[in-house]
Design an enzyme around this catalytic site. Structure first.
Site, mmCIF file in Angstrom:
data_model
loop_
_atom_site.group_PDB
_atom_site.id
_atom_site.type_symbol
_atom_site.label_atom_id
_atom_site.label_comp_id
_atom_site.label_asym_id
_atom_site.label_seq_id
_atom_site.Cartn_x
_atom_site.Cartn_y
_atom_site.Cartn_z
ATOM 1 C CG MET A 167 -0.337 0.111 2.539
ATOM 2 S SD MET A 167 -1.578 0.181 3.880
ATOM 3 C CE MET A 167 -1.997 1.928 3.875
ATOM 4 C CG ASN A 168 1.521 3.875 -3.052
ATOM 5 O OD1 ASN A 168 1.245 2.805 -3.549
ATOM 6 N ND2 ASN A 168 1.458 4.986 -3.738
ATOM 7 C CG ASP A 169 -0.096 8.016 -2.616
ATOM 8 O OD1 ASP A 169 0.991 7.512 -2.314
ATOM 9 O OD2 ASP A 169 -0.260 8.709 -3.624
ATOM 10 C CD GLN B 118 -2.808 4.864 -5.725
ATOM 11 O OE1 GLN B 118 -2.015 4.719 -6.635
ATOM 12 N NE2 GLN B 118 -4.116 4.854 -5.912
ATOM 13 C CG ASP C 245 -1.750 12.308 -7.331
ATOM 14 O OD1 ASP C 245 -2.076 11.236 -7.874
ATOM 15 O OD2 ASP C 245 -0.576 12.586 -7.034
#
Ligand code: FRU
Length: 480
Positions: free
Chosen positions: A18-20, A36, A139
């Site tokens: 996972m990111n953002d 994400q 974004d």
């Protein structure tokens, strides 16, 4: 110990990468957090939107993946945001496709139940950046002003990061208003994950610039003109002084609180990968203004996690005397105290966190109370249960910032509050009423559970030290 580094009270994906944080919203009373996500391996891959819900921001329940990159216009569903449009939960996100031009377009997905999403059949709703802008265009962060919807989208032009402003009457038809704000020349070459919001009456732009030498994420306060359009920068400050923080997103909840969640960033080859996961959210933080400075504190729901009081009282630190916290042990703690007002002629307040019995492994905090310089050093904070080599120093475009040690002049003569959250593999430090925050990953041995707080060169009386053991608020990875 299997999966030792899995945080106990910070959100992580069940498995994979996972990111953002994405699409943060309180929808019909329930907090929704998307993120994400690459579910098939603990590495960045074609991006999906993972999804979880919470009633109180600290106990999360996993839901099915909300967005798959399953349309011909996308190879990844990149970062975006959410709004409640008359009971329809609407996601605005970037569709990314490397083999197409434009590579990044803005798209919509809708849900009535807040669980299953349908992509808009007329996607993309913004078909690419305007002429003269670079390919990186992503974004979208959506907000409402009066009767109109707006989004800010990260962009790049002539090697400067910026945000474009678009407006829409219905979230489906979007018109470009224009370039809203741009780098002053030293604020990076592309602005990722813009957030634009009102905080205690002031407009704030929060961005994650690529290649800004002095910071990874910044708050910018200023004056907004939505017609021109222009956001005139007044002041910027670092959103986090730690070594592992990126891509934060902010939303306003039903109580009117501005809440921030960030990605506790880990691009390195870290030991959690062998347990099949990578990345976490920071602890949710409430934002507030102190003068023109954006400050952060852990949301008050933190109190729901307190299990046991380990210390509550004053602590006298005699010059050079160590082992002042000999009775404190743990890997999930909250530590809070105040350093009384006044500048000392000399004296360094030192704190060891997650130390081994011989103190060789530790996170070291040092606050020089005469020069006011604060140093965080995690060079000896462990490499992963002692059995894996230390992760290679991370290569980052943020050339000016070390990933292991940081020193900051805090220039703060008033009373200094210290609030620290420790959770297995992370440390978040809030200083001076949340003016300065430090977020860090660490990989100590499970047995490194010792702490110390001592003074060198002077004495200090701490009037109000509180230490709590914090307990799990999360599902175990196997359940749900
Ligand atoms: C920030 C970011 C975003 C992008 C996403 C892709 O970390 O690069 O700009 O949308 O991650 O996963």
């Amino acid at each position: 110990m299997q999966d030792y580094y899995r945080p106990v009270y910070h959100f992580t994906a069940r498995q994979g990468w996972m990111n953002d944080p994405n699409g943060l919203i309180q929808f019909r009373g329930t907090y929704h957090a998307f993120y994400q996500h690459y579910p098939y391996a603990p590495k960045w891959g074609p991006m999906h939107w993972g999804h979880a819900v919470s009633r109180d921001l600290v106990h999360w329940e996993h839901l099915p993946i909300a967005l798959y990159p399953d349309q011909d216009y996308e190879k990844g569903c990149f970062t975006g945001s959410a709004v409640d449009n008359n009971g329809e939960l609407t996601l605005v996100y970037t569709a990314h496709h490397d083999e197409r031009s434009p590579r990044e377009t803005q798209c919509l997905a809708f849900s009535r139940d807040g669980i299953y999403f349908t992509k808009y059949e007329k996607n993309p709703v913004i078909k690419g950046p305007p002429p003269g802008y670079g390919e990186e265009f992503r974004d979208p962060k959506v907000f409402r002003r009066g009767e109109d919807w707006y989004i800010v989208v990260g962009c790049t032009r002539e090697n400067r990061g910026g945000v474009l402003l678009y407006t829409s009457p219905d979230l489906r038809r979007w018109d470009l208003v224009g370039l809203f704000c741009e780098s002053d020349g030293a604020q990076g070459i592309m602005w990722e994950c813009p957030n634009f919001f009102q905080l205690d009456g002031a407009w704030v732009l929060l961005i994650s610039p690529i290649d800004m030498e002095k910071a990874r994420c910044i708050f910018i306060t200023g004056e907004a003109d939505f017609e021109k359009p222009a956001f005139m920068q007044k002041k910027w400050s670092r959103a986090d002084y730690g070594l592992d923080f990126y891509a934060p997103q902010v939303f306003t909840d039903e109580r009117g609180r501005c809440i921030l969640l960030g990605w506790m960033d880990m691009w390195g080859d870290f030991p959690t990968r062998k347990d099949g996961w990578a990345g976490a959210f920071t602890f949710p933080r409430q934002l507030f203004l102190e003068g023109a400075t954006v400050c952060q504190r852990p949301v008050e729901e933190l109190a729901l996690l307190r299990r046991k009081e380990l210390f509550n009282g004053n602590l006298k630190l005699r010059r050079g005397q160590k082992n002042n916290l000999a009775n404190i042990q743990g890997d999930c703690l909250e530590i809070e105290f105040t350093i009384p007002r006044g500048k000392l002629e000399s004296g360094v307040l030192t704190m060891l966190l997650r130390a081994s019995a011989d103190r060789k492994e530790r996170v070291l905090l040092q606050w020089d109370l005469s020069s006011q310089v604060f140093t965080l050093d995690k060079e000896q904070s462990g490499s992963g249960q002692g059995d894996t080599p230390k992760p290679a120093a991370r290569k980052q475009p943020w050339a000016g910032l070390s990933t292991e040690k940081t020193s900051i002049p805090l220039e703060e003569d008033g009373e200094k509050q210290v609030h620290i959250l420790v959770d297995r593999s992370s440390i978040e430090i809030f200083l001076c009423g949340g003016k300065f925050v430090f977020t860090n990953w660490i990989f100590p041995r499970p047995a490194s559970v010792f702490y110390d707080l001592f003074m060198e060169g002077a004495e200090l009386s701490i009037p109000d030290l509180k230490i709590f053991e914090l307990g799990s608020g999360l599902e175990t990875p196997a359940s749900g």
